[in-house]
Design an enzyme around this catalytic site. Sequence first.
Site, PDB file in Angstrom:
ATOM      1  N   SER A 142       0.840  -1.018   0.015  1.00 38.00           N
ATOM      2  CA  SER A 142      -0.131  -0.004   0.034  1.00 38.00           C
ATOM      3  C   SER A 142       0.540   1.420   0.080  1.00 38.00           C
ATOM      4  O   SER A 142       2.053   1.148   0.403  1.00 38.00           O
ATOM      5  CB  SER A 142      -0.812  -0.100   1.158  1.00 38.00           C
ATOM      6  OG  SER A 142      -1.448   1.247   1.503  1.00 38.00           O
ATOM      7  N   TYR A 155      -1.368  -1.167  10.523  1.00 40.09           N
ATOM      8  CA  TYR A 155      -1.614  -1.445   8.985  1.00 40.09           C
ATOM      9  C   TYR A 155      -0.482  -0.938   8.378  1.00 40.09           C
ATOM     10  O   TYR A 155       0.274  -1.605   7.479  1.00 40.09           O
ATOM     11  CB  TYR A 155      -2.715  -0.693   8.516  1.00 40.09           C
ATOM     12  CG  TYR A 155      -3.071  -0.991   7.062  1.00 40.09           C
ATOM     13  CD1 TYR A 155      -3.794  -1.991   6.534  1.00 40.09           C
ATOM     14  CD2 TYR A 155      -2.519   0.026   6.049  1.00 40.09           C
ATOM     15  CE1 TYR A 155      -4.020  -2.164   4.951  1.00 40.09           C
ATOM     16  CE2 TYR A 155      -2.785  -0.146   4.708  1.00 40.09           C
ATOM     17  CZ  TYR A 155      -3.321  -1.433   4.129  1.00 40.09           C
ATOM     18  OH  TYR A 155      -4.036  -1.460   2.889  1.00 40.09           O
TER      19      TYR A 155
HETATM   20  N1  LIG Z   1      -9.080  -1.428  -0.913  1.00 42.40           N
HETATM   21  C1  LIG Z   1      -7.740  -0.442  -0.818  1.00 42.40           C
HETATM   22  O1  LIG Z   1      -8.084   0.779  -0.906  1.00 42.40           O
HETATM   23  C2  LIG Z   1      -6.295  -0.874  -0.611  1.00 42.40           C
HETATM   24  C3  LIG Z   1      -5.333   0.050  -0.853  1.00 42.40           C
HETATM   25  C4  LIG Z   1      -4.170  -0.570  -0.762  1.00 42.40           C
HETATM   26  C5  LIG Z   1      -3.791  -1.885  -0.418  1.00 42.40           C
HETATM   27  N2  LIG Z   1      -4.735  -2.739  -0.504  1.00 42.40           N
HETATM   28  C6  LIG Z   1      -4.292  -3.840   0.117  1.00 42.40           C
HETATM   29  O2  LIG Z   1      -4.830  -4.875  -1.027  1.00 42.40           O
HETATM   30  C7  LIG Z   1      -5.334  -6.007  -0.534  1.00 42.40           C
HETATM   31  C8  LIG Z   1      -6.590  -6.311  -0.993  1.00 42.40           C
HETATM   32  O3  LIG Z   1      -7.335  -5.391  -0.700  1.00 42.40           O
HETATM   33  P1  LIG Z   1      -9.057  -5.536  -0.582  1.00 42.40           P
HETATM   34  O4  LIG Z   1      -9.447  -4.094  -1.051  1.00 42.40           O
HETATM   35  O5  LIG Z   1      -9.326  -6.669  -1.929  1.00 42.40           O
HETATM   36  O6  LIG Z   1      -9.522  -5.979   0.607  1.00 42.40           O
HETATM   37  P2  LIG Z   1     -10.857  -6.896   0.957  1.00 42.40           P
HETATM   38  O7  LIG Z   1     -11.210  -6.661   2.347  1.00 42.40           O
HETATM   39  O8  LIG Z   1     -11.777  -6.623  -0.031  1.00 42.40           O
HETATM   40  O9  LIG Z   1     -10.374  -8.291   0.720  1.00 42.40           O
HETATM   41  C9  LIG Z   1      -9.486  -8.863   1.844  1.00 42.40           C
HETATM   42  C10 LIG Z   1      -9.672 -10.490   1.785  1.00 42.40           C
HETATM   43  O10 LIG Z   1      -8.866 -11.175   2.742  1.00 42.40           O
HETATM   44  C11 LIG Z   1      -9.667 -11.930   3.062  1.00 42.40           C
HETATM   45  N3  LIG Z   1      -8.751 -12.389   4.629  1.00 42.40           N
HETATM   46  C12 LIG Z   1      -8.893 -11.749   5.838  1.00 42.40           C
HETATM   47  N4  LIG Z   1      -8.240 -12.419   6.702  1.00 42.40           N
HETATM   48  C13 LIG Z   1      -7.834 -13.390   6.162  1.00 42.40           C
HETATM   49  C14 LIG Z   1      -7.452 -14.670   6.655  1.00 42.40           C
HETATM   50  N5  LIG Z   1      -6.801 -14.747   8.062  1.00 42.40           N
HETATM   51  N6  LIG Z   1      -6.897 -15.585   5.789  1.00 42.40           N
HETATM   52  C15 LIG Z   1      -7.435 -15.529   4.687  1.00 42.40           C
HETATM   53  N7  LIG Z   1      -8.179 -14.642   4.106  1.00 42.40           N
HETATM   54  C16 LIG Z   1      -8.317 -13.547   4.699  1.00 42.40           C
HETATM   55  C17 LIG Z   1     -11.010 -11.415   3.413  1.00 42.40           C
HETATM   56  O11 LIG Z   1     -11.750 -12.757   3.664  1.00 42.40           O
HETATM   57  C18 LIG Z   1     -10.897 -10.887   1.967  1.00 42.40           C
HETATM   58  O12 LIG Z   1     -11.595 -11.738   1.229  1.00 42.40           O
HETATM   59  C19 LIG Z   1      -5.201  -5.994   1.243  1.00 42.40           C
HETATM   60  O13 LIG Z   1      -3.728  -6.630   1.456  1.00 42.40           O
HETATM   61  C20 LIG Z   1      -5.055  -4.528   1.479  1.00 42.40           C
HETATM   62  O14 LIG Z   1      -4.532  -3.892   2.525  1.00 42.40           O
HETATM   63  C21 LIG Z   1      -6.265  -2.461  -0.344  1.00 42.40           C
END
Ligand SMILES: NC(=O)c1ccc[n+]([C@@H]2O[C@H](COP(=O)([O-])OP(=O)(O)OC[C@H]3O[C@@H](n4cnc5c(N)ncnc54)[C@H](O)[C@@H]3O)[C@@H](O)[C@H]2O)c1
Length: 248
Positions: A142, A155
């Site tokens: 991120s 985070y």
């Molecule tokens: N959405 C954003 O704005 C954003 C920005 C920068 C980085 N990210 C990063 O990108 C990645 C994906 O983000 P996203 O928006 O798809 O998030 P999301 O919340 O939509 O998806 C995250 C997934 O991780 C799964 N998860 C959580 N704990 C778990 C565990 N213990 N074992 C297995 N699965 C688990 C959840 O069930 C979910 O399906 C994350 O690492 C997030 O930090 C997201």
Amino acid sequence: MRNRFQDKVVVITGGAGSVGSCTAKMFLQEGAKVVLADSSKQAQSYIADWKQEGYDCTFISTDVTDYHQVEALIKSTVDLYGRVDVLFTAAGLHHDNPCHELTPENWDQLIAVNLSGTFYANKYAIVQMLKQGSGTIVNSCSVFGIVGAEGLTGYAAAMGAVKTMSRSIAVTYADKGIRVNSVCPGTIDSPTVGELTGKSKQELIADHPAGRLGTPEEVAKCVLFLASDKASFVSGTELVMDGGYKAQ
Ligand SMILES: NC(=O)c1ccc[n+]([C@@H]2O[C@H](COP(=O)([O-])OP(=O)(O)OC[C@H]3O[C@@H](n4cnc5c(N)ncnc54)[C@H](O)[C@@H]3O)[C@@H](O)[C@H]2O)c1
């Protein structure tokens, strides 16, 4: 550009999430076989839909905080498809708090999922990739793993560590045919928008020079680029895609 991943085997942790599921679909559309790993059963309905559309994909229920389950995920993938060509780690939690308010329990959860879960997936994928003599990994990071942001603690710690861990893993295995990179999105327009920073969507949009948030599709395109042969000399780096956020 189509079919860059014909018959490649792709494992996606957090595959039920906004970014994970979108990226999985894009890999499938380019010919890959995809294993969706998540602790959420939501992944099952994606898999059912995609199988209906004729794609080769499988759901393996996995809690990434349990390294036995992650080891089993890679083993089952190899039993099923014979190899692991690409790992994309997208499992993550988005809650955080200012340092004095973040509970030790929430800190532990953030580190367990966002950092330890990423390490376990990298570790067991690399064990397999070393046997193959090839493979590529894209870790979700991120912009908040690179620059500071008000209110973030656990985070930011986890993502900063994912970034530097990815670089060192890349250096270690660069001469073994394994590439490792991170993708660093700004805020993505998804159901969890605002959860991390507590800001409204309008405030988050105003933070981004592009005047909008990113989309899961835009993250997926970056992941596919990093995983593809187009990025054959790209390793140990971060692809920042944030509408100019970090450049300010
Ligand atoms: N959405 C954003 O704005 C954003 C920005 C920068 C980085 N990210 C990063 O990108 C990645 C994906 O983000 P996203 O928006 O798809 O998030 P999301 O919340 O939509 O998806 C995250 C997934 O991780 C799964 N998860 C959580 N704990 C778990 C565990 N213990 N074992 C297995 N699965 C688990 C959840 O069930 C979910 O399906 C994350 O690492 C997030 O930090 C997201």
